[in-house]
Write a protein that holds these residues in place. Structure first.
Motif, short mmCIF file in Angstrom:
data_model
loop_
_atom_site.label_atom_id
_atom_site.label_comp_id
_atom_site.label_asym_id
_atom_site.label_seq_id
_atom_site.Cartn_x
_atom_site.Cartn_y
_atom_site.Cartn_z
N ILE A 29 3.74 14.25 2.30
CA ILE A 29 3.61 12.82 2.58
C ILE A 29 2.63 12.57 3.72
N THR A 30 2.66 13.39 4.76
CA THR A 30 1.73 13.24 5.87
C THR A 30 0.29 13.40 5.38
N ALA A 31 0.03 14.40 4.56
CA ALA A 31 -1.32 14.62 4.04
C ALA A 31 -1.78 13.41 3.21
N SER A 32 -0.90 12.87 2.38
CA SER A 32 -1.25 11.70 1.56
C SER A 32 -1.57 10.49 2.43
N LEU A 33 -0.77 10.28 3.47
CA LEU A 33 -0.98 9.15 4.37
C LEU A 33 -2.32 9.24 5.09
N LEU A 34 -2.62 10.42 5.62
CA LEU A 34 -3.88 10.61 6.34
C LEU A 34 -5.08 10.44 5.43
N THR A 35 -4.98 10.97 4.22
CA THR A 35 -6.07 10.83 3.25
C THR A 35 -6.30 9.37 2.88
N ALA A 36 -5.22 8.58 2.84
CA ALA A 36 -5.31 7.17 2.47
C ALA A 36 -5.71 6.26 3.65
N GLY A 37 -5.95 6.83 4.82
CA GLY A 37 -6.43 6.05 5.96
C GLY A 37 -5.37 5.45 6.85
N PHE A 38 -4.13 5.90 6.72
CA PHE A 38 -3.08 5.44 7.63
C PHE A 38 -3.13 6.25 8.92
N THR A 39 -2.71 5.64 10.01
CA THR A 39 -2.56 6.34 11.28
C THR A 39 -1.10 6.75 11.42
N PRO A 48 21.74 6.55 -4.84
CA PRO A 48 20.52 7.24 -4.43
C PRO A 48 20.41 8.63 -5.08
N PRO A 49 19.16 9.03 -5.41
CA PRO A 49 18.95 10.39 -5.92
C PRO A 49 19.00 11.40 -4.78
N ASP A 50 18.80 12.68 -5.08
CA ASP A 50 18.84 13.72 -4.04
C ASP A 50 17.70 13.60 -3.04
N GLU A 51 16.60 12.96 -3.42
CA GLU A 51 15.47 12.71 -2.52
C GLU A 51 14.96 11.30 -2.75
N TYR A 52 14.72 10.58 -1.66
CA TYR A 52 14.15 9.24 -1.77
C TYR A 52 13.56 8.82 -0.43
N LEU A 53 12.80 7.72 -0.45
CA LEU A 53 12.15 7.18 0.74
C LEU A 53 12.61 5.75 0.97
N GLU A 98 0.83 -1.21 0.00
CA GLU A 98 0.00 0.00 0.00
C GLU A 98 0.86 1.26 0.00
N LEU A 99 1.90 1.27 0.83
CA LEU A 99 2.78 2.43 0.90
C LEU A 99 3.55 2.62 -0.40
N ASN A 100 4.02 1.55 -0.99
CA ASN A 100 4.71 1.64 -2.29
C ASN A 100 3.80 2.24 -3.35
N THR A 101 2.56 1.78 -3.40
CA THR A 101 1.60 2.30 -4.37
C THR A 101 1.31 3.78 -4.14
N LEU A 102 1.17 4.16 -2.88
CA LEU A 102 0.84 5.54 -2.53
C LEU A 102 2.02 6.49 -2.75
N LEU A 103 3.23 6.06 -2.37
CA LEU A 103 4.36 6.98 -2.32
C LEU A 103 5.27 6.95 -3.55
N SER A 104 5.25 5.88 -4.33
CA SER A 104 6.17 5.82 -5.47
C SER A 104 5.91 6.89 -6.53
N PRO A 105 4.69 7.42 -6.70
CA PRO A 105 4.54 8.55 -7.63
C PRO A 105 5.18 9.84 -7.10
N VAL A 106 5.42 9.91 -5.79
CA VAL A 106 5.99 11.12 -5.18
C VAL A 106 7.51 11.12 -5.24
N LEU A 107 8.12 10.03 -4.76
CA LEU A 107 9.58 9.88 -4.71
C LEU A 107 9.94 8.42 -4.92
N PRO A 108 11.18 8.13 -5.31
CA PRO A 108 11.62 6.73 -5.37
C PRO A 108 11.52 6.09 -3.99
#
Length: 113
Positions: free
Chosen positions: A72-82, A26-31, A6-16
């Motif tokens: 990332i916090t906003a995306s997580l909360l919208t997707a139903g993560f605590t 590694p790039p300049d930004e990643y998760l 779920e996290l990979n699906t949610l976050l991979s469009p944002v950062l690697p």
């Protein structure tokens, strides 16, 4: 679907995104996703009723981490993560990365068979 999927699906469009450690250059930004716990949080009649999985999302950036943290916090909360914790881990002087961690949990009710 697992919490990591779920996290990979949610976050991979944002950062690697990688699990455990970033492979390759590694790039300049990643998760990086690090599984932390899997536990049965609620019981009834000696049977588990709720399964809780927790993962640490580590943001590594050579720039300002504050905007990524908010995004990332906003995306997580919208997707139903605590979101259970957010903290600045530190600046890695040898690599030049800021390290910021967001801990998340996902609750899943177990079905009786």
């Amino acid at each position: 679907m697992s919490i990591l999927a779920e996290l990979n699906t949610l976050l991979s469009p944002v950062l690697p995104v990688e699990t455990g450690v970033f492979s390759g250059v590694p790039p300049d930004e990643y998760l990086v996703l690090t599984p932390m716990t899997d536990e049965f949080a609620l019981f009834g009649d000696n049977m588990p009723l709720v399964d809780v999985s927790e993962v640490r999302i580590s943001i590594f950036t050579k720039g300002n981490y504050l905007q990524r943290k908010k995004q990332i916090t906003a995306s997580l909360l919208t997707a139903g993560f605590t979101v259970t914790d957010r903290r600045y881990i530190g600046h890695e002087d040898d690599t030049g990365y800021h390290h910021y961690a967001i801990d998340v949990a996902k609750h899943c009710e177990l079905k009786e068979e």
